[in-house]
Write an enzyme that holds these catalytic residues in place. Structure first.
Site, short mmCIF file in Angstrom:
data_model
loop_
_atom_site.label_atom_id
_atom_site.label_comp_id
_atom_site.label_asym_id
_atom_site.label_seq_id
_atom_site.Cartn_x
_atom_site.Cartn_y
_atom_site.Cartn_z
N ASN A 1 -5.46 112.64 -49.93
CA ASN A 1 -6.43 113.36 -50.78
C ASN A 1 -7.58 112.48 -51.30
O ASN A 1 -8.60 113.00 -51.75
CB ASN A 1 -5.73 114.04 -51.97
N ASP B 1 -0.89 124.72 -52.00
CA ASP B 1 -2.05 124.72 -51.12
C ASP B 1 -2.87 125.99 -51.30
O ASP B 1 -2.30 127.06 -51.55
CB ASP B 1 -1.55 124.62 -49.66
C1 FPP Z 1 -4.40 121.87 -52.55
O1 FPP Z 1 -5.34 122.92 -52.44
C2 FPP Z 1 -4.30 121.42 -53.94
C3 FPP Z 1 -4.49 120.14 -54.39
C4 FPP Z 1 -4.81 119.02 -53.51
C5 FPP Z 1 -4.44 119.82 -55.82
C6 FPP Z 1 -3.26 120.39 -56.53
C7 FPP Z 1 -3.41 120.19 -57.98
C8 FPP Z 1 -3.17 121.14 -58.90
C9 FPP Z 1 -2.65 122.48 -58.58
C10 FPP Z 1 -3.35 120.81 -60.32
C11 FPP Z 1 -2.00 120.52 -60.89
C12 FPP Z 1 -2.05 119.75 -62.10
C13 FPP Z 1 -1.08 118.85 -62.45
C14 FPP Z 1 -1.10 118.08 -63.70
C15 FPP Z 1 0.01 118.58 -61.56
P1 FPP Z 1 -6.61 122.69 -51.53
O2 FPP Z 1 -7.69 122.09 -52.39
O3 FPP Z 1 -6.25 121.87 -50.35
O4 FPP Z 1 -7.02 124.12 -51.12
P2 FPP Z 1 -7.67 124.55 -49.72
O5 FPP Z 1 -6.64 124.26 -48.67
O6 FPP Z 1 -7.90 126.02 -49.90
O7 FPP Z 1 -8.93 123.78 -49.55
#
Ligand code: FPP
Length: 237
Positions: free
Chosen positions: A71, A23
């Site tokens: 998501n 996250d």
């Molecule tokens: C949460 O951060 C992250 C995600 C929903 C996406 C996670 C994906 C990756 C790290 C890429 C990984 C790649 C592979 C192939 C597995 P957020 O967007 O919710 O962050 P925020 O809470 O700061 O908005």
């Protein structure tokens, strides 16, 4: 002896399965005046580094929450970017997974993913099926309640067909349905970015897991941060 294990970690008390809720990618990018997707790109690098770390330190299984059933509600461009990122990474990284002995598996409803991504998923599973150093389990379009609901349906159907007695529905039977890859339950769950909740991740499997929450944003979760998480884990009773 595994050469790079930090000396203050006890090799015999490492978790054998670590789960991560990655996250904070969006906030990491926003703090730098970058688009949110730049955070996801960096987050993918962090995940790759963590996988290396698991290999170097002798941690056998890693499960990462890459995309939840919720998501899909994100802006279309962000969802599309993530799907393309997953696809590109799978295509690019399979060769390295082979070299490193990483076996990839997936949890979640993959049928809703773009066809091209589903193809890469199948290819990666087959290509890495015989690897044994690290089991890397990726949760994509995953939600624990949906997973449990699906298991209930399968079990009810088996009972309805007369192939199972209701008295045979035990915790271990449910666990078998939930865990086709035979992974042990996670010993340690790490969630980054200061959020202190499970967000529908592995609700059954985390029943006895040690939970570790850190304010570090996922793209900044490097080896040193993982080291701290493992020290905290080993400090618990
Ligand atoms: C949460 O951060 C992250 C995600 C929903 C996406 C996670 C994906 C990756 C790290 C890429 C990984 C790649 C592979 C192939 C597995 P957020 O967007 O919710 O962050 P925020 O809470 O700061 O908005």
């Amino acid at each position: 002896m595994l050469p790079t294990l930090p000396p203050d970690l006890d090799r015999d008390r490492l978790p054998s399965h670590v789960a991560v809720i990655m996250d904070g990618n969006g906030r990491w990018a926003q703090q730098r005046g970058l688009p949110r997707v730049a955070g996801h790109r960096q987050g993918a690098k962090t995940l790759k580094e963590l996988l290396h770390c698991c290999k170097d330190w002798g941690i056998g299984s890693l499960t990462a929450y890459a995309f939840s059933t919720e998501n899909w509600c994100r802006p279309t461009e962000e969802v599309n970017f993530l799907m393309l990122l997953f696809e590109r990474l799978l295509r690019q990284e399979v060769a390295e997974m082979q070299r490193e002995g990483v076996r990839i598996s997936f949890i979640g409803d993959l049928s809703a993913l773009p066809d091209t991504l589903q193809r890469e998923v199948r290819r990666a599973i087959v290509a890495t099926a015989n690897n044994q150093t690290v089991q890397f389990n990726l949760a994509v379009n995953y939600g624990s309640r949906a997973e449990l609901t699906q298991v209930c349906r399968q079990i009810v159907e088996k009972v309805r067909q007369g192939n199972l007695n209701s008295s045979e529905v035990t915790e271990s039977l449910i666990a078998q349905y939930l865990n086709p890859s035979n992974l042990p339950d996670p010993d340690l769950l790490i969630r980054t970015s200061g959020e202190i909740r499970l967000s529908n991740f592995l609700l059954w499997q985390l029943a006895y897991t040690e939970l570790y929450f850190t304010d570090t944003l996922w793209p900044d979760f490097d080896r040193a941060a993982f080291h701290q998480a493992l020290l905290a884990y080993q400090g618990r009773d």
